[in-house]
Design an enzyme around this catalytic site. Structure first.
Site, PDB file in Angstrom:
ATOM      1  N   HIS A  73       0.769  -1.196   0.073  1.00 42.26           N
ATOM      2  CA  HIS A  73      -0.044   0.052   0.001  1.00 42.26           C
ATOM      3  C   HIS A  73       0.984   1.373   0.013  1.00 42.26           C
ATOM      4  O   HIS A  73       0.546   2.343   0.062  1.00 42.26           O
ATOM      5  CB  HIS A  73      -0.931  -0.034   1.078  1.00 42.26           C
ATOM      6  N   SER A  74       2.220   1.103  -0.351  1.00 39.29           N
ATOM      7  CA  SER A  74       3.186   2.317  -0.361  1.00 39.29           C
ATOM      8  C   SER A  74       2.607   3.626  -0.924  1.00 39.29           C
ATOM      9  O   SER A  74       2.428   3.389  -2.393  1.00 39.29           O
ATOM     10  CB  SER A  74       4.321   1.766  -0.689  1.00 39.29           C
TER      11      SER A  74
END
Ligand code: PLP
Length: 329
Positions: A73-74
């Site tokens: 989910h960076s």
């Protein structure tokens, strides 16, 4: 102070600094939200400021491909891909986690930007080696890779938040406000290092309070001190950052990095319903939980001027929508 460093423009600055009247009244302090979630590039966020300097450096070095890393989910991965695309560079993202075909949130955006996304189920310590291997592979194909460290966490990246510290000081001057605290989500510590170095070099007494989103306090403090001193070195400043200059709380991690609990969603609801402010469940909601608790506990005196640095992360809501809903809205 910063003009001699190569920089690309990725967004318009300053970002707004707006008063959160209703939230402030609830807490008995004056809350100002520094809207670093509000930028033109791909939903914005703190990584944009770091990437202005990191990709400025990459272009100076003749790179044609950017390699970086993060979790699935960076925000940093999404914004690196967006910025690189805008500059005509290719991107390879080395992401850690379970391979998935369901593209949502940041992962969907990474694909949309055409990034070469490679997912590995390895501990975070192994990603640097993998990025080196990717760099070798690219070099043998005649490419010129440039590795951006995870979170943009090195002295060059920290310059982005030295720049932000200047910007905030100017905005406070215009408002005639002298801030007592600045609260924000801290992970690699690069944002905190840039702000701490910037305020100290400018001799401005704003206490930066980093709220950990998972890592242990001592680990973050030592990374912030190291990064901040590397940053003042890069600036040719004699200012030194000591551990006493760095305050981190790890009481609001809610069980660890990426763990989403009922309290997290309650904080998202409070911000949304008092201010129309969108927080994400991994970083900014936990930071806000820290701000609320420190105000309620009296760590921040009544009537204090408190800046909440909104570091971005909006697309994460749409990656973990089911989890966020699961506690009831
Ligand atoms: C990366 C990130 C952080 C943490 O920033 P660091 O500079 O790594 O400490 C905080 N909030 C959001 C939304 C982020 O994406």
């Amino acid at each position: 102070m910063l003009s001699r460093f190569p920089r690309v423009r990725l967004a318009s600055f300053p970002t707004p600094l707006e008063k959160a009247e209703r939230l402030g009244r609830l807490l008995g302090v004056n809350v100002w939200v520094k809207r670093d979630d509000f930028m033109e590039l791909a939903f914005g966020g703190n990584k944009v400021r770091k990437l202005e300097f990191l990709l400025g450096d990459a272009l100076t070095k003749g790179a044609d491909t950017v390699i970086t890393t993060g979790s699935l989910h960076s925000n940093h991965a999404r914004l690196t891909a967006a910025a690189a695309t805008k500059l005509g560079l290719d991107t390879v993202l080395v992401l850690t986690g379970e391979k998935t075909t369901q593209l949502k949130g940041n992962l969907l955006l990474d694909a949309l930007f055409g990034a070469d996304v490679r997912i590995f189920k390895v501990p975070k310590q192994e990603v640097n080696k993998i990025m080196q291997e990717v760099a070798h592979e690219l070099i043998t194909r005649g490419k010129k890779p440039y590795i951006v460290p995870g979170g943009g966490a090195n002295a060059i990246g920290c310059l982005g938040y030295v720049s932000a510290s200047l910007e905030i000081v100017n905005q406070l001057n215009d408002l005639g406000v002298s801030a007592n605290y600045l609260v924000h989500a801290t992970g690699t510590g690069a944002t905190q290092a840039g702000l701490t170095a910037g305020f100290k070099v400018l001799n401005i007494d704003v206490k930066v309070l980093g709220i950990s989103n998972g890592r242990r306090k001592d680990d973050i403090v030592s990374d912030v001190v190291k990064l901040a001193n590397e940053t003042t070195d890069l600036l040719n400043s004699r200012v030194r950052i000591e551990p006493a200059d760095v305050t981190v709380f790890d009481d609001y991690t809610c069980g660890g990095y990426g763990v989403i609990t009922r309290e997290v969603t309650e904080t998202m609801k409070l911000a949304a319903r008092s201010e129309g402010l969108v927080l994400d469940p991994v970083y900014t909601a936990k930071a806000m939980m820290g701000l609320i608790s420190l105000a309620e506990k009296g760590f921040m005196e009544k009537g204090s001027e408190v800046i909440f640095l909104h570091t971005g992360g909006g697309p994460i809501i749409f990656q973990y929508d089911e989890k966020v809903q699961s506690f009831g809205l």
